[in-house]
Each structure stands twice: as C-alpha cells, then as structure tokens.
Scaffold this motif. Structure first.
Motif, mmCIF file in Angstrom:
data_model
loop_
_atom_site.group_PDB
_atom_site.id
_atom_site.type_symbol
_atom_site.label_atom_id
_atom_site.label_comp_id
_atom_site.label_asym_id
_atom_site.label_seq_id
_atom_site.Cartn_x
_atom_site.Cartn_y
_atom_site.Cartn_z
ATOM 1 N N LYS A 12 13.371 0.038 -10.851
ATOM 2 C CA LYS A 12 11.808 0.212 -10.967
ATOM 3 C C LYS A 12 11.338 1.595 -10.835
ATOM 4 C CE LYS A 12 11.027 -3.919 -12.642
ATOM 5 N NZ LYS A 12 10.477 -4.297 -14.026
ATOM 6 N N CYS A 70 8.768 3.351 -10.090
ATOM 7 C CA CYS A 70 7.385 3.212 -9.749
ATOM 8 C C CYS A 70 7.294 4.426 -8.609
ATOM 9 C CB CYS A 70 6.948 2.003 -9.305
ATOM 10 S SG CYS A 70 7.006 0.815 -10.661
ATOM 11 N N GLU A 84 1.259 0.561 -8.245
ATOM 12 C CA GLU A 84 1.791 0.693 -9.352
ATOM 13 C C GLU A 84 2.752 -0.437 -9.884
ATOM 14 O OE1 GLU A 84 4.309 3.818 -12.154
ATOM 15 O OE2 GLU A 84 3.709 4.434 -10.397
ATOM 16 N N HIS A 91 2.418 -3.376 -12.647
ATOM 17 C CA HIS A 91 3.454 -3.722 -13.801
ATOM 18 C C HIS A 91 4.156 -5.090 -13.598
ATOM 19 C CE1 HIS A 91 3.128 0.358 -15.883
ATOM 20 N NE2 HIS A 91 3.401 0.834 -14.531
#
Length: 333
Positions: free
Chosen positions: A121, A123, A128, A132
């Motif tokens: 991921k 991020c 954040e 998502h």
C-alpha cells in the motif's frame, strides 16, 4: 486552536529518548492544549489532516492507550463485521484490514512509507490509508477522546475504548519498545516517566483514559476492560456485536471466534501479530531483537517485573488519579 510543543526538562526522559530510534531525532514533548505526549513535530505535521478527516456513520473506531488489548479487539471486531470469515482475515495483514489512523504521528515519515510499501500500500500516512479503506471501516487509534476527528461525534460513528490496568501496560511497553524502537533500557525507566506523567507517547496515561471514561454515558461509546475480556470473552463479544449492530451469530459461531483469537494463537498468526510491520522496522533500525507486537498479554505480570518501590509509586499514583472518578482496575485474575 493554536497547538504548542512544550519541551520536557527531565533527565530520565532524556535518557529514554536517547535509547529509542525515533525519539533520538524527535524527542518527546507535551502537546498543548491537549496535554498529550508525542514525538516532536510528528503530530503537528498531521493535525490538519486528522481534524479534517472524513468519518462515516458506519465507521467503528477502536480507541486505546497503547498495549491495552488493541490487536485483540481489532481482530474480534473485524471478524464480527465480515461474517466470521476467518480465512479472509488470515489472508491480509491486520495493519491493512484495520488501519492505524494516527500511525504517522509517532513514526517517522520514511519508516511509515516503507512499512506501507512493504505491505503493498503506497501510502504516506495512516490517515491516508484510512481514507482509501473501503466501507464499512474499522479503524484503530491511540488518540485521546479530545483529539479525535470532530466528524466522529457529528456522524454518530461507534467508538470502542479498551482500558487496561496501567501496571501491565507499563510492562508490555518494554517489549513494544524493544521491537519498534531498538530500546536498550529497562522497565523501571519506562515506569519512571510514566509515573511522572511525562512519557512515553500518548501519555499521561490517566489524562488519556479518563478522556474516554468521562464520556461513558455517550450511547455511541462502549468502554471495555481488558481484564474483563480475559475473564468473559464470550460475554464481551456479544456486547460488542450488539453495540456495533453486527448480524446475529450463534453460540457455536462465537465459540469459533474465541478459538480464532486467543492470545497464544494471535501471537503466531502473521496476519495479526504485526510481522510485516516489525520486520520492516527492524530492518530499518538494524535491530537484532526478535518477537511479536503481541506480548504475553497476562494480567498480573507486573508483579514479577516491577520492584517494590515502583509498585508503591504505582499505588499512590493510581489512588491520586482515580479518586472520585468511579473507575477501578483489576490487577490480577
């Protein structure tokens, strides 16, 4: 509201900072007016995004002081909200299934990005990752009640707060800092700054937990004691399921959830025990420590770890803070 970082002039805290990977570079400070301890600059960099974060009415927020049964409650709530699909739970890291909203307020930016990248991921922050995460979301935070995103209260999202006795929290923090901070000190050093209400992160302990306890009449807040989970986990699961409006499960299904989430199993379950996070952190720090973020989890372990003088200090400290609050702890089972 203007936030201020207030330096803490204490030799023992400086010693603690010097023995931790993050706090060498970002010494612990008192963040006012919240009166909570954070590594310098890290929370300030996230405050605006935290306060403006979107919250939905079907969110469930798991709010704890660190080392209070957070992973245990995360896994229980996730399974309750996902049809008791244990294979699905095992197929993905708990770090992704129940994201840590304020992770970036206690972790340096390069670490945060590399940990999420290692988990697939890309991020830059925990908030954040939360953004998502598909609904319905279950979210973890160690923020005090006053620091939660305002929209939690506006939307009526559910909050589950798990509270654990501070002596066992202190002992469990030692394992945590060994793994995540390459800490080279001992439990007495952690106890000293905890009892002075100047550390570690998210302290003062009682300022944090009482922020939730004072709101205990809020119908959207459920407070659970960690020791209660150990004594009657079936009863706690049923209370949590009702609180979050989960589908009804049979006693057999609840028993299977209990079999899925005992601490000895979670400690070796790589989807739950933080293996990916710990491995990445250890590599970054060149740390030789090995272990799991889920420690022994026993109630009463403090008796074998804290010396008599420190236990007496805990007793006086607890008596001072708990007076007239209606809150009490179980220190052994």
């Amino acid at each position: 509201m203007e936030l201020k970082e207030m330096p803490i002039d204490d030799g023992q805290l400086q010693k603690f900072n010097s023995q931790c990977y993050t706090f060498k570079e970002h010494p612990l400070i008192m963040l006012e007016p919240y009166h909570q301890i954070f590594p310098s600059t890290l929370y300030l960099n996230q405050h605006k995004s935290f306060q403006e974060s979107e919250v939905y009415e079907d969110d469930v927020w798991i709010c704890t002081f660190p080392k209070s049964g957070t992973h245990w409650m995360q896994e229980i709530v996730y399974c309750l909200r996902n049809g008791m699909d244990f294979e699905k739970a095992k197929s993905s890291s708990l770090t992704l299934r129940v994201p840590f909203f304020d992770f970036s307020s206690v972790t340096m930016a390069d670490q945060t990005e590399q940990i999420y990248k290692a988990l697939g991921k890309p991020c830059k922050s925990g908030s954040e990752l939360v953004h998502h995460t598909p609904r319905p979301r279950t979210i973890k935070t160690h923020l005090s009640y006053d620091m939660l995103p305002p929209k939690i209260h506006e939307t009526g999202a559910k909050i589950i707060c798990v509270i654990r006795n501070p002596r066992d929290v202190c002992v469990s923090l030692l394992n945590h800092f060994y793994l995540t901070e390459n800490f080279t000190g001992d439990v007495e050093l952690i106890a000293d700054i905890m009892l002075k209400d100047i550390g570690p992160f998210y302290a003062p302990f009682f300022t944090h937990i009482l922020s939730y306890w004072k709101q205990r009449e809020d119908p959207n807040l459920l407070i659970v004691h960690y020791e209660e989970m150990q004594k009657d986990i079936a009863g706690i699961i049923k209370r949590v399921a009702k609180f979050i409006n989960a589908k009804e499960y049979s006693d057999d299904q609840i028993e299977k959830l209990i079999e899925h989430t005992p601490l000895d199993k979670m400690k070796v379950n790589t989807s739950v025990n933080g293996t990916g996070t710990v491995d990445t952190v250890i590599k970054l720090m060149q740390n030789e420590q090995k272990g799991s973020l889920i420690n022994k989890g026993k109630t009463g372990g403090w008796k074998n770890k804290l010396n008599e003088e420190t236990i007496e200090r805990f007793q006086k400290w607890e008596e001072k803070w708990l007076k007239d609050t209606g809150l009490s702890f179980a220190y052994e089972l």
